[in-house]
Design a protein around this motif. Structure first.
Motif, mmCIF file in Angstrom:
data_model
loop_
_atom_site.group_PDB
_atom_site.id
_atom_site.type_symbol
_atom_site.label_atom_id
_atom_site.label_comp_id
_atom_site.label_asym_id
_atom_site.label_seq_id
_atom_site.Cartn_x
_atom_site.Cartn_y
_atom_site.Cartn_z
ATOM 1 N N THR A 1 0.813 -1.224 0.000
ATOM 2 C CA THR A 1 0.000 0.000 0.000
ATOM 3 C C THR A 1 0.844 1.270 0.000
ATOM 4 O OG1 THR A 1 -0.120 0.222 2.404
ATOM 5 C CG2 THR A 1 -1.786 -1.165 1.353
ATOM 6 N N HIS A 2 2.154 1.135 0.093
ATOM 7 C CA HIS A 2 2.987 2.341 0.054
ATOM 8 C C HIS A 2 2.820 3.019 -1.304
ATOM 9 C CE1 HIS A 2 6.577 4.864 -0.215
ATOM 10 N NE2 HIS A 2 6.490 4.931 1.103
ATOM 11 N N MET A 3 3.003 4.306 -1.323
ATOM 12 C CA MET A 3 2.897 5.073 -2.565
ATOM 13 C C MET A 3 3.718 4.404 -3.673
ATOM 14 S SD MET A 3 4.733 7.571 -4.345
ATOM 15 C CE MET A 3 4.043 7.746 -5.954
ATOM 16 N N GLY A 4 3.028 4.118 -4.780
ATOM 17 C CA GLY A 4 3.746 3.621 -5.936
ATOM 18 C C GLY A 4 4.215 2.177 -5.857
ATOM 19 N N VAL A 5 3.520 1.301 -5.138
ATOM 20 C CA VAL A 5 3.899 -0.125 -5.129
ATOM 21 C C VAL A 5 2.853 -0.926 -5.914
ATOM 22 C CG1 VAL A 5 4.551 -2.136 -3.750
ATOM 23 C CG2 VAL A 5 5.187 0.155 -2.992
ATOM 24 N N ASP A 6 1.836 -1.461 -5.201
ATOM 25 C CA ASP A 6 0.852 -2.271 -5.924
ATOM 26 C C ASP A 6 -0.286 -1.353 -6.389
ATOM 27 O OD1 ASP A 6 -0.457 -4.355 -7.044
ATOM 28 O OD2 ASP A 6 -0.731 -5.513 -5.201
ATOM 29 N N ASN A 7 -0.544 -1.341 -7.676
ATOM 30 C CA ASN A 7 -1.518 -0.394 -8.226
ATOM 31 C C ASN A 7 -2.742 -1.044 -8.843
ATOM 32 O OD1 ASN A 7 0.214 1.920 -7.718
ATOM 33 N ND2 ASN A 7 1.524 1.022 -9.285
ATOM 34 N N ASP A 8 -2.647 -2.358 -9.121
ATOM 35 C CA ASP A 8 -3.768 -3.050 -9.740
ATOM 36 C C ASP A 8 -4.762 -3.431 -8.632
ATOM 37 O OD1 ASP A 8 -5.548 -4.874 -10.731
ATOM 38 O OD2 ASP A 8 -4.040 -6.178 -11.648
ATOM 39 N N PRO A 9 -5.975 -2.863 -8.670
ATOM 40 C CA PRO A 9 -6.894 -3.083 -7.544
ATOM 41 C C PRO A 9 -7.150 -4.567 -7.249
ATOM 42 C CG PRO A 9 -8.050 -2.119 -9.435
ATOM 43 C CD PRO A 9 -6.583 -2.020 -9.707
ATOM 44 N N ILE A 10 -7.287 -5.376 -8.289
ATOM 45 C CA ILE A 10 -7.579 -6.788 -8.040
ATOM 46 C C ILE A 10 -6.356 -7.491 -7.451
ATOM 47 C CG2 ILE A 10 -8.375 -8.960 -9.094
ATOM 48 C CD1 ILE A 10 -10.462 -6.595 -9.021
ATOM 49 N N HIS A 11 -5.188 -7.112 -7.903
ATOM 50 C CA HIS A 11 -3.966 -7.687 -7.332
ATOM 51 C C HIS A 11 -3.834 -7.300 -5.863
ATOM 52 C CE1 HIS A 11 0.425 -8.415 -6.806
ATOM 53 N NE2 HIS A 11 0.108 -9.471 -7.532
ATOM 54 N N ILE A 12 -4.172 -6.052 -5.554
ATOM 55 C CA ILE A 12 -4.147 -5.615 -4.149
ATOM 56 C C ILE A 12 -5.138 -6.452 -3.338
ATOM 57 C CG2 ILE A 12 -4.613 -3.697 -2.540
ATOM 58 C CD1 ILE A 12 -3.813 -1.795 -4.887
ATOM 59 N N LEU A 13 -6.330 -6.659 -3.896
ATOM 60 C CA LEU A 13 -7.352 -7.419 -3.158
ATOM 61 C C LEU A 13 -6.898 -8.857 -2.896
ATOM 62 C CD1 LEU A 13 -10.648 -6.084 -4.772
ATOM 63 C CD2 LEU A 13 -9.671 -5.520 -2.545
ATOM 64 N N LYS A 14 -6.150 -9.442 -3.816
ATOM 65 C CA LYS A 14 -5.621 -10.804 -3.597
ATOM 66 C C LYS A 14 -4.677 -10.788 -2.393
ATOM 67 C CE LYS A 14 -7.511 -12.779 -7.271
ATOM 68 N NZ LYS A 14 -7.038 -12.608 -8.656
ATOM 69 N N GLN A 15 -3.874 -9.737 -2.317
ATOM 70 C CA GLN A 15 -2.954 -9.642 -1.170
ATOM 71 C C GLN A 15 -3.738 -9.436 0.126
ATOM 72 O OE1 GLN A 15 0.923 -8.689 -1.604
ATOM 73 N NE2 GLN A 15 0.730 -7.226 -3.279
ATOM 74 N N VAL A 16 -4.838 -8.685 0.017
ATOM 75 C CA VAL A 16 -5.711 -8.475 1.178
ATOM 76 C C VAL A 16 -6.233 -9.835 1.649
ATOM 77 C CG1 VAL A 16 -7.959 -7.565 1.906
ATOM 78 C CG2 VAL A 16 -6.415 -6.128 0.561
ATOM 79 N N ILE A 17 -6.664 -10.647 0.689
ATOM 80 C CA ILE A 17 -7.230 -11.952 1.013
ATOM 81 C C ILE A 17 -6.178 -12.855 1.662
ATOM 82 C CG2 ILE A 17 -8.070 -14.086 -0.092
ATOM 83 C CD1 ILE A 17 -9.694 -12.128 -1.984
ATOM 84 N N ARG A 18 -4.955 -12.819 1.138
ATOM 85 C CA ARG A 18 -3.905 -13.669 1.727
ATOM 86 C C ARG A 18 -3.707 -13.319 3.206
ATOM 87 N NH1 ARG A 18 0.754 -11.990 -0.587
ATOM 88 N NH2 ARG A 18 0.436 -13.216 -2.454
ATOM 89 N N THR A 19 -3.632 -12.019 3.486
ATOM 90 C CA THR A 19 -3.398 -11.595 4.867
ATOM 91 C C THR A 19 -4.593 -11.936 5.758
ATOM 92 O OG1 THR A 19 -1.950 -9.866 4.089
ATOM 93 C CG2 THR A 19 -2.802 -9.610 6.309
ATOM 94 N N ALA A 20 -5.804 -11.778 5.214
ATOM 95 C CA ALA A 20 -6.995 -12.115 6.000
ATOM 96 C C ALA A 20 -6.999 -13.613 6.317
ATOM 97 C CB ALA A 20 -8.254 -11.724 5.234
ATOM 98 N N LEU A 21 -6.644 -14.442 5.339
ATOM 99 C CA LEU A 21 -6.597 -15.896 5.568
ATOM 100 C C LEU A 21 -5.541 -16.243 6.616
ATOM 101 C CD1 LEU A 21 -6.941 -17.215 1.896
ATOM 102 C CD2 LEU A 21 -8.646 -17.412 3.725
#
Lengths: 160, 649
Positions: free
Chosen positions: B197-217
């Motif tokens: 989430t740092h400025m200028g790292v992951d920008n693809d919303p769906i790719h970010i959401l996959k990372q969100v899901i990994r952390t939630a799991l």
């Protein structure tokens, strides 16, 4: 402060939605009639001034801009708008917007139903710092006169 | 409408105290909410980015102003990144709680933790077996030491796969692999998500959401699950137990000690210390009729489940408990503790005692609790409570006298133990009930309270509607407390509120139609109960095949966002009251509410009306029943009321 609470309150009110998240989830069309504009670093809300001699009404070929009484709020009649956008061109404040999805112009009507009922328009109610207010010209002049007079006294007293 | 911060509760004891607080001039959460209106719509919609000082950047939700931030991040990127930060914090909170329980287990095994012992050997050996730890010829402490070290290593794991992931059904593990979201290590997954989430790292919303899901799991099948497992090992596996819930459990002439927060390590020791003769004498000498321990939020659920300690209330009752003027000490640790507690207790004899190394409050006395001197810390706290009791002005106290009976203590292991399961629980009666059409399915109803919804109304209305439609309900957290207070966790509730099929099951098994399965980390129990249902057979091969659904009808916290995400990504349809603050992004809202289903079998929905939300769950359960080819429901569905009646004002 530039929070744009007036904009979002306005857009919600005119779309008749209370809940903005739900409205976006359902794809409800929402657009504000007031715009917070950056003026050399200062946020200034710009909306229709409800001109006495309203150029928008004068120029409208289809009577789509109306007011019920002299000095009353100017409102749009969407069914009558032909989309010529002349009002957009002549408005000195840029307060009229062409709204593509509905095919007619939109502008602030000071939430006329609410004001008639003695309540504040949505933008005024939403402003967290009381930067917006509804004022009648006579009242406003009287208030400003009082302010100016007090200031004059202070200046004179300071000089003594 | 749902109340909208109007200082209302459907719980009479709470309403009485809300009115009392007004009369006394105490400021409550509802008052602060009113003073804050209007809340910022950009924040609500998740399209304000403050991740760097090029901003704050706000995207125009009406499509006429700024379409992206200074860096070029769109509403989609910004909303996804904001969600990522929320879920990272929620997962971190559960997991840091879990880590502390594992550490206490480690210190207990090393003989360093005063007063603790290993109470549940069966569960310890089961976990050792799962970890592949050789137990022959080793003493209990050695096994505990190795189990704790292995679990702790999963928090710091840098590569590979989190160990408890293997508990999920094979097809679910394969889905996670395919989507690239299999959790690695608990801490690493949180850190990676924050980096994204740092400025200028992951920008693809769906790719970010996959990372969100990994952390939630990594929370649901990691941090939270370890918290539950190791709490059971250390403090004992809960068994069905009777107790009471609501402010009326506090007693006018007892030293009332309210434990509020989340971690069970200290509250367990307070329970023990309150029974020690020296401390009891202190209370007696002060003229008190003993101690009355009672809990608020999840600490309450932890000691309720294991000791039957009564519950004073849920999240929005924390200030109401103080407003009674009859609480001598409110002992707080972490999560969901209002900073305002200090203000309300200021003019009373009540002492707010903060106990966690992780949390401090300005103007609050800190009796730091450390596991090595746990019993001493607990005694010190209770001594302070006795001192406060001596100062209490009984004339100024106003205690509601109502409280309700409940049965708590259900776990994967204990739920059907009465029917003769061994360690491997016997889920046959549950699956049978569903397959025969007596039970429609199972719903997990969990979560918080929220000033935007009339207190407890969302929970109680939803759960009543579910059980009326023959859906067995399991609950955790403040939602469980709400329904306990409403009398839904008494066996008699089956006669009063349940559909005919559910009532027959309740009568046969001897349970209430609504089961208390613990605290918010114990949502992991619900995941594992679903795993057992799959293993038992007849209801499909994966969690997403089961006729089950989840909901959080009054949620407010980042932890709830992590939970909802891991439950949906485990294949379970989940309905939330307040929308996630992402609605300003079409891509994000569409993925969460639709796209996730194709990838994981579960997805989210947002519905504030609790009865309408219950029907979204029922419709989903029916859809799953149909896909499984199950028989028609045995009894006619009652005439559906699809909208909730407005709560009484």
């Amino acid at each position: 402060m530039g929070c744009r609470a007036c904009e979002t309150a306005c857009a919600r009110a005119h779309a008749g939605v209370e809940d903005i998240e739900k409205a976006l989830l359902e794809g409800v069309h929402m657009r504000p009639r007031v715009h917070v504009v950056d003026a050399e670093g200062h946020p200034v809300p710009v909306q229709c001034q409800q001109c006495e001699n309203a150029p928008c009404m004068a120029v409208c070929p289809s009577d789509a801009l109306q007011r019920d009484e002299e000095g009353g709020p100017v409102y749009t009649v969407p069914d009558k708008c032909v989309g010529c956008k002349l009002c957009v061109m002549v408005c000195p404040f840029g307060a009229i917007t062409w709204d593509e999805p509905t095919g007619c112009v939109i502008k602030c009507d000071v939430c006329r139903d609410l004001v008639e009922a003695g309540e504040a328009p949505f933008c005024v109610a939403a402003c967290p710092t009381d930067a917006l207010a509804v004022a009648q010209p006579d009242e406003l002049s009287a208030q400003k006169r009082r302010g100016a007079a007090v200031q004059t006294v202070h200046v004179v007293q300071a000089a003594d | 409408m749902a109340g909208n911060g109007n200082r209302t509760s459907v719980d009479d004891a709470s309403q009485q105290m809300i009115d009392h607080a007004a009369a006394c001039g105490f400021e409550l959460a509802w008052d602060r909410y009113q003073a804050l209106l209007p809340q910022c719509d950009f924040g609500k919609l998740g399209i304000c980015c403050t991740n760097c000082v090029l901003g704050p950047c706000r995207i125009d939700p009406f499509g006429e102003g700024a379409e992206c931030g200074v860096c070029g991040a769109t509403a989609d990127t910004i909303a996804a990144r904001n969600l990522a930060r929320h879920v990272a914090c929620g997962a971190a909170s559960h997991s840091d709680h879990g880590r502390d329980v594992v550490r206490t287990l480690l210190e207990t095994a090393q003989g360093k933790a005063e007063g603790y012992e290993i109470k549940n050997e069966t569960k310890l050996y089961a976990l050792a077996e799962q970890f592949g730890i050789e137990t022959d010829g080793k003493d209990l402490r050695q096994v505990a030491l190795e189990v704790a070290e292995t679990a702790l290593a999963d928090f710091g794991r840098q590569e590979g796969v989190l160990r408890l992931v293997s508990r999920a059904p094979e097809p679910l593990q394969k889905k996670w692999q395919r989507m690239g979201v299999t959790p690695t290590g608990i801490d690493a997954d949180v850190v990676r998500l924050m980096h994204a989430t740092h400025m200028g790292v992951d920008n693809d919303p769906i790719h970010i959401l996959k990372q969100v899901i990994r952390t939630a799991l990594s929370d649901g099948w990691g941090g939270s699950m370890y918290a539950t497992d190791c709490s059971d090992i250390l403090f004992g596996g809960p068994e069905p137990i009777r107790s009471r819930a609501n402010l009326g459990v506090l007693r006018p002439n007892a030293v009332n000690v309210v434990v509020h927060g989340h971690e069970p390590t200290l509250s367990e020791m307070l329970v023990a210390a309150a029974q020690s003769p020296d401390i009891r004498n202190l209370a007696e000498e002060a003229g008190a009729d003993g101690f009355q321990l009672a809990g608020i939020c999840c600490t309450a659920n932890e000691i309720l489940m294991r000791h039957g300690i009564p519950i004073a209330g849920n999240f929005l009752q924390q200030e109401l408990a103080l407003a009674t003027g009859a609480v001598d000490a409110m002992v707080v640790d972490v999560q969901c503790v209002f900073p305002s507690a200090v203000k309300i207790a200021k003019d009373m004899s009540t002492r707010i005692i903060s106990t966690s190394k992780k949390a401090a409050f300005e103007g609050v006395e800190q009796i730091e609790f450390d596991e090595e001197h746990a019993l001493q810390s607990a005694k010190k706290i209770l001594t302070a409570a006795v001192e406060a009791f001596k100062q209490r002005d009984p004339a100024a106290a106003d205690l509601p006298d109502s409280s309700e009976h409940l049965v708590a203590g259900y776990t994967v292991e204990s739920i059907f133990s009465t029917l003769g399961g061994t360690y491997r629980p016997l889920f046959r009666p549950l699956n049978r009930g569903i397959m025969d059409g007596r039970l429609r399915g199972v719903a997990g109803v969990v979560g918080c309270n929220n000033v935007k919804i009339t207190h407890d109304w969302g929970h109680v209305e939803m759960v009543k509607e579910l059980i009326r439609n023959d859906v067995l309900v399991v609950q955790t957290g403040c939602s469980a407390i709400a329904c306990a207070k409403a009398g839904l966790m008494r066996p008699e509730a089956a006669d009063l509120y349940a559909g005919k099929g559910l009532k027959e099951i309740c009568d046969a098994v001897g349970i209430a139609p609504v089961l208390h399965v613990g605290s918010c980390v114990d949502n992991s129990r619900i995941l594992l109960a679903c795993v057992e249902m799959v293993k038992e057979g007849g209801l499909g091969d994966d969690l997403s095949d089961l006729p089950v659904a989840g909901a959080a009808p009054e949620w407010m916290s980042e932890k709830a966002m992590a939970i909802a995400t891991y439950v949906a990504a485990s294949g379970i349809f989940t309905v939330l009251s307040e929308p996630f603050p992402v609605m300003g992004s079409k891509a994000v809202r569409q993925y969460l509410t639709e796209g996730m289903e194709a990838d994981f079998g579960g997805m989210l929905a947002f519905e504030q009306d609790p009865v309408a939300a219950a029907h979204l769950m029922i419709d989903h359960i029916n859809k799953k029943r149909e896909a499984l080819g199950l028989t028609e429901m045995m009894y006619e569905m009652p005439e559906p009321a699809r909208k909730a009646a407005a709560p009484a004002k």
